[in-house]
Design a protein around this motif. Structure first.
Motif, mmCIF file in Angstrom:
data_model
loop_
_atom_site.group_PDB
_atom_site.id
_atom_site.type_symbol
_atom_site.label_atom_id
_atom_site.label_comp_id
_atom_site.label_asym_id
_atom_site.label_seq_id
_atom_site.Cartn_x
_atom_site.Cartn_y
_atom_site.Cartn_z
ATOM 1 N N LEU A 21 4.634 5.968 2.680
ATOM 2 C CA LEU A 21 4.423 7.217 3.430
ATOM 3 C C LEU A 21 5.038 7.100 4.829
ATOM 4 C CD1 LEU A 21 0.726 8.092 2.484
ATOM 5 C CD2 LEU A 21 2.665 9.659 2.282
ATOM 6 N N ALA B 130 -7.037 15.300 -0.224
ATOM 7 C CA ALA B 130 -8.182 14.562 0.308
ATOM 8 C C ALA B 130 -8.552 15.247 1.625
ATOM 9 C CB ALA B 130 -7.807 13.117 0.562
ATOM 10 N N ALA C 270 -0.912 16.039 -0.254
ATOM 11 C CA ALA C 270 -1.704 15.121 -1.065
ATOM 12 C C ALA C 270 -2.207 15.929 -2.263
ATOM 13 C CB ALA C 270 -2.880 14.567 -0.266
ATOM 14 N N ASP D 251 1.816 13.180 -2.455
ATOM 15 C CA ASP D 251 1.023 11.949 -2.386
ATOM 16 C C ASP D 251 -0.025 11.999 -3.506
ATOM 17 O OD1 ASP D 251 -0.774 9.939 -1.753
ATOM 18 O OD2 ASP D 251 -0.999 10.511 0.355
ATOM 19 N N THR E 195 -0.470 4.894 -5.788
ATOM 20 C CA THR E 195 -1.055 3.648 -5.295
ATOM 21 C C THR E 195 -1.825 2.916 -6.387
ATOM 22 O OG1 THR E 195 -2.608 2.717 -3.680
ATOM 23 C CG2 THR E 195 -3.118 4.911 -4.476
ATOM 24 N N ARG F 134 -3.144 -4.262 -1.694
ATOM 25 C CA ARG F 134 -2.159 -3.455 -0.963
ATOM 26 C C ARG F 134 -0.881 -3.265 -1.780
ATOM 27 N NH1 ARG F 134 -4.175 -0.734 0.571
ATOM 28 N NH2 ARG F 134 -2.896 -0.004 2.278
ATOM 29 N N LEU F 135 -0.897 -2.309 -2.670
ATOM 30 C CA LEU F 135 0.297 -2.029 -3.474
ATOM 31 C C LEU F 135 0.421 -0.530 -3.738
ATOM 32 C CD1 LEU F 135 2.742 -3.176 -5.012
ATOM 33 C CD2 LEU F 135 1.265 -3.430 -7.025
ATOM 34 N N TYR G 56 -5.180 14.082 4.344
ATOM 35 C CA TYR G 56 -5.282 12.663 4.662
ATOM 36 C C TYR G 56 -5.054 12.441 6.160
ATOM 37 C CZ TYR G 56 -4.362 7.626 3.940
ATOM 38 O OH TYR G 56 -4.382 6.260 3.968
ATOM 39 N N ALA H 170 -2.203 9.793 -4.698
ATOM 40 C CA ALA H 170 -3.132 8.656 -4.658
ATOM 41 C C ALA H 170 -4.248 8.788 -5.705
ATOM 42 C CB ALA H 170 -3.739 8.521 -3.259
ATOM 43 N N TYR H 171 -4.631 10.053 -6.004
ATOM 44 C CA TYR H 171 -5.797 10.274 -6.891
ATOM 45 C C TYR H 171 -5.425 10.914 -8.224
ATOM 46 C CZ TYR H 171 -8.150 9.354 -2.517
ATOM 47 O OH TYR H 171 -8.573 8.772 -1.356
ATOM 48 N N GLY I 99 0.858 -1.193 0.000
ATOM 49 C CA GLY I 99 0.000 0.000 0.000
ATOM 50 C C GLY I 99 0.885 1.231 0.000
ATOM 51 N N SER I 100 0.366 2.350 -0.467
ATOM 52 C CA SER I 100 1.216 3.546 -0.432
ATOM 53 C C SER I 100 1.355 4.046 1.002
ATOM 54 C CB SER I 100 0.688 4.629 -1.363
ATOM 55 O OG SER I 100 -0.614 5.001 -1.002
ATOM 56 N N ASP I 101 0.451 3.643 1.883
ATOM 57 C CA ASP I 101 0.597 3.998 3.296
ATOM 58 C C ASP I 101 1.969 3.576 3.834
ATOM 59 O OD1 ASP I 101 -1.925 5.130 3.551
ATOM 60 O OD2 ASP I 101 -2.872 3.267 4.183
ATOM 61 N N SER J 36 -4.469 1.322 -5.392
ATOM 62 C CA SER J 36 -5.739 1.114 -4.689
ATOM 63 C C SER J 36 -6.926 1.762 -5.377
ATOM 64 C CB SER J 36 -5.654 1.666 -3.262
ATOM 65 O OG SER J 36 -4.739 0.927 -2.497
ATOM 66 N N LYS J 37 -6.713 2.898 -6.032
ATOM 67 C CA LYS J 37 -7.855 3.651 -6.545
ATOM 68 C C LYS J 37 -8.043 3.445 -8.046
ATOM 69 C CE LYS J 37 -7.593 5.495 -2.285
ATOM 70 N NZ LYS J 37 -6.659 6.096 -1.360
HETATM 71 C C1 LIG Z 1 -6.128 6.049 -0.250
HETATM 72 C C2 LIG Z 1 -5.006 6.979 0.066
HETATM 73 C C3 LIG Z 1 -3.706 6.549 0.304
HETATM 74 C C4 LIG Z 1 -3.309 5.141 0.615
HETATM 75 O O1 LIG Z 1 -3.675 4.188 -0.100
HETATM 76 P P1 LIG Z 1 -3.093 2.715 -0.022
HETATM 77 O O2 LIG Z 1 -4.303 1.904 -0.142
HETATM 78 O O3 LIG Z 1 -2.339 2.525 1.266
HETATM 79 O O4 LIG Z 1 -2.180 2.653 -1.185
HETATM 80 C C5 LIG Z 1 -2.692 7.460 0.446
HETATM 81 N N1 LIG Z 1 -2.939 8.762 0.418
HETATM 82 C C6 LIG Z 1 -4.174 9.240 0.239
HETATM 83 C C7 LIG Z 1 -4.388 10.705 0.220
HETATM 84 C C8 LIG Z 1 -5.237 8.356 0.079
HETATM 85 O O5 LIG Z 1 -6.470 8.832 -0.030
#
Ligand SMILES: *Cc1c(COP(=O)(O)O)cnc(C)c1O
Length: 355
Positions: free
Chosen positions: A89, A154, A150, A180, A206, A217-218, A110, A182-183, A84-86, A208-209
């Protein structure tokens, strides 16, 4: 807390993820997942990799990084992959923040950033967004800390341009700036090309989205220069096998199917624009979102009340009660066009039922 829990975590408040209801009859617009399945190539490669799990996973993520390098037009050695990108981070909070170098990020962003700072016992400072919930880049000049932005932000969805990010990079030459993204695939412009110019930039993305792989989880980071070594020092000190073989293979497969990802993103963008314009017609204030969600409030219904009424109609959105100035907003994940029509019909009937 048990009597054994370390004192250093006594005040730690963990991150609260969005609800994952068991009930499949709920329209789930609360955690920014994709309404579309992952690429068939991702699923196929993950299934094949499952047969090979006797062995540890590839600590270099060789095939995945090769495919990523091609898609992003960077070198494979500028990439680090994570659970996951978490995770990447968290590496950045560990590697680039300490008592002399606080983390710096917006007050509305976030919710995991302050938790990562706290769990790593590093200080942080928040910078208020402007009254229209945008980032004023000049608030981030010479901050004397590691910047976390971000982009799009977010839960507002509002994006800065790479030119804006460049201003922040130039004004913090001796600090790392973490962007970040993510989007980013839903209409914003990525800062990845800037890594060729700035050795203090870390871009994080990420699967994820936009790639519909939240449960796999990548995530990954893209950097130029020695930052990659610092991040790998942390990674090899925690878990060198941080990405499992199936997820690694799935990610490599998804990247062979970029047309599929782009088509899904186009569908989300169209559904987002439909949703935002219908909400505005119904009297909502809606931020200019470049993400797979919208952030909206109505003058006649409070944020918690709207959340509750939608929930009664079996539609789940995300409500944040803090900070105070966003409590009347809800964050609504964009699903398919069909799902968003259902959502808008529910909103219409809630507004009609108002006294
Ligand atoms: C969803 C999200 C992430 C983390 O996503 P992972 O599922 O861990 O890859 C990171 N930053 C922001 C702003 C997000 O909304």
């Amino acid at each position: 807390m048990s009597r054994f829990f370390s004192e250093k975590y006594a005040a730690l408040v963990p991150y609260v993820p969005g609800e994952q209801p068991r009930d499949t009859g709920i329209l789930k617009l609360n955690t920014n997942e994709s309404p579309f399945p992952p690429s068939a190539l991702a699923v196929e490669k993950a299934a094949a990799a499952a047969a090979g799990t006797r062995l540890y996973s590839d600590t270099d993520c060789t095939e995945l990084r090769r495919n990523l390098a091609r898609v992003l037009d960077v070198d494979a050695d500028q990439l680090i992959c994570s659970n996951g990108s978490d995770e990447v981070l968290n590496y950045a909070f560990m590697a680039f923040c300490d008592s002399g170098c606080p983390a710096v990020f917006p007050d509305v962003t976030y919710g995991f950033y302050p938790v990562f700072a706290d769990v790593n016992l590093v200080p942080y400072r928040t910078v208020p967004l402007t009254d229209d919930l945008t980032v004023d880049v000049s608030d981030y000049f010479y901050v004397g800390g590691t910047v976390f932005i971000a982009n799009p932000n977010a839960p507002t969805g509002i994006a800065l341009s790479p030119g804006d990010i460049e201003e922040i990079l130039r004004r913090n030459p001796d600090n790392v700036v973490v962007v970040d993204e993510a989007y980013v695939d839903f209409g914003a412009v990525s800062c990845v090309p800037l890594i060729k110019k700035y050795d203090n930039l870390l871009v994080i993305q990420t699967f994820s989205k936009s790639r519909s792989m939240a449960g796999a989880r990548l995530g990954f980071g893209v950097v130029c220069g020695d930052i990659i070594r610092d991040l790998n020092t942390i990674r090899f000190s925690l878990n060198p096998y941080n990405v499992n073989s199936m997820t690694m293979a799935a990610g490599a497969g998804a990247l062979l199917d970029e047309e599929y990802t782009r088509g899904n993103c186009r569908a989300i963008i169209a559904a987002r624009e439909y949703t935002a314009s219908r909400l505005r017609e119904l009297g909502f204030t809606v931020t200019d979102s470049m993400a797979n969600f919208v952030f909206a409030r109505h003058p006649s219904v409070g944020g918690t009340e709207l959340y509750t009424r939608l929930r009664e109609k079996r539609i789940l959105v995300r409500h944040f009660s803090k900070p105070d100035r966003i409590r009347d907003y809800n964050r609504i994940t964009i699903g398919t066009m069909e799902q968003m029509r259902v959502f808008i019909r529910a909103i219409e009937s809630i507004l009609e039922e108002l006294p």
